[in-house]
Write an enzyme that holds these catalytic residues in place. Structure first.
Site, PDB file in Angstrom:
ATOM      1  N   ALA A 214       0.671  -1.186   0.206  1.00 26.81           N
ATOM      2  CA  ALA A 214      -0.842  -0.214  -0.295  1.00 26.81           C
ATOM      3  C   ALA A 214       0.951   1.246  -0.178  1.00 26.81           C
ATOM      4  O   ALA A 214       1.340   1.188   0.828  1.00 26.81           O
ATOM      5  CB  ALA A 214      -0.819  -0.129   1.585  1.00 26.81           C
ATOM      6  N   PRO A 215       0.012   2.311  -0.699  1.00 28.88           N
ATOM      7  CA  PRO A 215      -0.947   2.657  -1.580  1.00 28.88           C
ATOM      8  C   PRO A 215      -0.726   1.803  -2.583  1.00 28.88           C
ATOM      9  O   PRO A 215      -1.547   1.893  -3.357  1.00 28.88           O
ATOM     10  CB  PRO A 215      -0.929   4.205  -1.349  1.00 28.88           C
ATOM     11  CG  PRO A 215       0.620   4.504  -1.637  1.00 28.88           C
ATOM     12  CD  PRO A 215       1.287   3.362  -0.374  1.00 28.88           C
ATOM     13  N   GLY A 216       0.810   1.035  -3.345  1.00 28.51           N
ATOM     14  CA  GLY A 216      -0.028   0.275  -4.361  1.00 28.51           C
ATOM     15  C   GLY A 216       0.753   1.066  -5.871  1.00 28.51           C
ATOM     16  O   GLY A 216       0.412   0.417  -6.719  1.00 28.51           O
ATOM     17  N   GLY A 217       2.613   1.832  -5.278  1.00 30.55           N
ATOM     18  CA  GLY A 217       2.439   2.309  -6.621  1.00 30.55           C
ATOM     19  C   GLY A 217       3.139   1.479  -7.137  1.00 30.55           C
ATOM     20  O   GLY A 217       2.993   0.832  -8.736  1.00 30.55           O
ATOM     21  N   ASP A 233      -0.665  -6.072   2.764  1.00 27.40           N
ATOM     22  CA  ASP A 233      -0.370  -4.782   2.764  1.00 27.40           C
ATOM     23  C   ASP A 233      -2.012  -4.863   4.378  1.00 27.40           C
ATOM     24  O   ASP A 233      -2.803  -4.883   3.712  1.00 27.40           O
ATOM     25  CB  ASP A 233      -0.062  -3.622   2.520  1.00 27.40           C
ATOM     26  CG  ASP A 233       0.108  -2.338   3.574  1.00 27.40           C
ATOM     27  OD1 ASP A 233       0.075  -2.412   4.305  1.00 27.40           O
ATOM     28  OD2 ASP A 233       1.382  -2.211   3.113  1.00 27.40           O
ATOM     29  N   ASP A 253      -0.216 -10.199   7.290  1.00 27.20           N
ATOM     30  CA  ASP A 253       1.465  -9.308   7.600  1.00 27.20           C
ATOM     31  C   ASP A 253       2.378 -10.083   6.815  1.00 27.20           C
ATOM     32  O   ASP A 253       1.651 -11.166   7.030  1.00 27.20           O
ATOM     33  CB  ASP A 253       1.595 -10.038   9.018  1.00 27.20           C
ATOM     34  CG  ASP A 253       2.843  -9.659   9.855  1.00 27.20           C
ATOM     35  OD1 ASP A 253       4.046  -9.782   9.062  1.00 27.20           O
ATOM     36  OD2 ASP A 253       3.129  -9.273  11.017  1.00 27.20           O
ATOM     37  N   LYS A 301      15.430   0.160   3.864  1.00 28.77           N
ATOM     38  CA  LYS A 301      15.197   1.369   4.318  1.00 28.77           C
ATOM     39  C   LYS A 301      16.887   1.498   5.526  1.00 28.77           C
ATOM     40  O   LYS A 301      16.761   1.088   6.862  1.00 28.77           O
ATOM     41  CB  LYS A 301      14.527   1.741   4.967  1.00 28.77           C
ATOM     42  CG  LYS A 301      12.582   0.847   4.587  1.00 28.77           C
ATOM     43  CD  LYS A 301      12.585   1.645   3.486  1.00 28.77           C
ATOM     44  CE  LYS A 301      10.958   1.612   2.800  1.00 28.77           C
ATOM     45  NZ  LYS A 301      10.832   1.621   1.486  1.00 28.77           N
TER      46      LYS A 301
END
Ligand SMILES: C[S@@+](CC[C@H](N)C(=O)[O-])C[C@H]1O[C@@H](n2cnc3c(N)ncnc32)[C@H](O)[C@@H]1O
Length: 347
Positions: A214-217, A233, A253, A301
């Site tokens: 999400a949001p789905g790119g 998600d 999850d 990240k």
């Protein structure tokens, strides 16, 4: 290491703001780099020993250039013309029958450069057309897609009146991508860019599992190519990913989700805001070990994690990539922030 005509033997380009990360990556491979005078450009100390690039390429460098000269000119026409003359002279004896990359990079932070960079580039092309018109007509202004060696002309402004020129480069594959108004997030650009490094993209009829969708790119990117996507998600999908006929949204999850028995996804996508080791151990390791996917694109990240220590871990033979993946690359993509993206295939 030092190069001809006052040029450094090597020069590396990176996303402005990530020079220190790149310098540390290069230092880890034995390079001694000079302090960076221009944002987005790193050069070795004069006389420093040559450094070997890792087999899968640098992570933080978008290009490694082999500079041949530093060309100066005190006006737009003088500088553009001098670069064209240098290039036309350097071509002697070389047959140019195919389109070739002719890329001018205006790295940030060169005082006063602004629109002058484009004017110098125009002056270069005018002069090159007069000298070798047929070759000039085959010039392509964009970086070629993909990663690996490239031959053409790569010019980098190092000051208002000077340009570092190379005819050979290694390209990391990072590129600025075009947005799609239907894409629900800027993350879309990252996965689109990752395909260029991976050398493949989802195809019609393929199966994609997108963990942390999400949001789905990323989901939208695969579905618009005709792939069927399982988007995992707890958050909602939006924009072009919402209610897409090829998308199944599972509110689960990502660390617990498992493919059905015998199900093999063509692609694993994973873009979770989680500690990188948690993603590597909790997602990539089981997905590759159990062969639940053929290819993967995983964003890590680094946030508070030491990015260079993580890079060394990933490149070690006993890492999850070393043991379970093939053709893996780690890249700080143009569209990455404090994160990098790993791409590869299951062994
Ligand atoms: C950076 S966003 C993903 C953006 C997405 N790739 C895109 O293109 O729009 C991270 C997502 O991971 C999800 N997430 C974090 N931990 C998760 C977990 N354990 N299971 C499923 N989703 C999770 C969050 O809900 C969030 O939507």
């Amino acid at each position: 290491m030092s190069g001809p005509d006052g040029a450094p033997a090597r020069a590396w380009l990176c996303r402005p703001g990530f020079e220190d990360m790149l310098a540390r990556e290069l230092a880890g491979a034995g390079a001694r780099v000079a302090s960076s005078a221009v944002a987005g450009l790193v050069v070795p100390e004069p006389g420093a020993p040559a450094v070997a690039m890792p087999a899968s390429g640098w992570a933080f460098a978008s290009a490694e250039l082999h500079p041949e000269a530093v060309i100066t000119g005190d006006s737009v026409n003088a500088l553009g013309g001098a670069v064209a003359d240098w290039f036309a002279d350097a071509l002697r004896g070389e047959q140019v029958a195919l389109p070739w990359p002719c890329v001018f990079s205006a790295v940030d932070g060169v005082p006063g450069l602004g629109r002058r960079a484009a004017a110098v580039e125009r002056a270069f092309h005018e002069k090159l057309s007069r000298r070798v018109g047929r070759v000039a007509r085959l010039a392509l202004p964009d970086l070629p897609a993909g990663t690996g060696p490239a031959h053409g002309m790569f010019a980098v402004f190092t000051a208002f009146d000077s340009v570092l020129v190379s005819r050979d480069a290694w390209l990391g594959g990072q590129r600025r991508m075009a947005d799609d108004p239907a894409a629900p997030s800027r993350s879309y650009l990252k996965v689109e860019e990752a395909y260029g490094v991976a050398g493949a993209a989802p195809e019609p009829g393929q199966l994609v599992c997108d963990l942390g969708a999400a949001p789905g790119g990323w989901t939208f990117s695969a579905a618009k190519r005709g792939a069927r996507v399982t988007a995992v998600d707890n958050g909602p999908l939006k924009g072009g990913a919402l209610d897409h006929a090829l998308v199944e949204h599972l509110q689960q999850d990502a660390f617990v989700f498992r493919p059905r028995a015998g199900q093999v996804y063509d692609w694993l996508f994973c873009d979770l805001v989680e500690e990188p080791h948690h993603v590597l151990r909790g997602v990539l390791e089981p997905w590759l070990a159990e062969r639940w996917c053929r290819r993967f694109v995983v964003n890590l990240k680094f946030g508070r994690t030491d990015a260079n220590a993580l890079l060394r871990e990933l490149r070690a033979g006993d890492s999850v990539l070393g043991r379970l993946a093939t053709g893996a690359s780690v890249r700080h993509l143009h569209h990455d922030r404090d994160e990098f993206t790993i791409m590869g295939a299951s062994r």
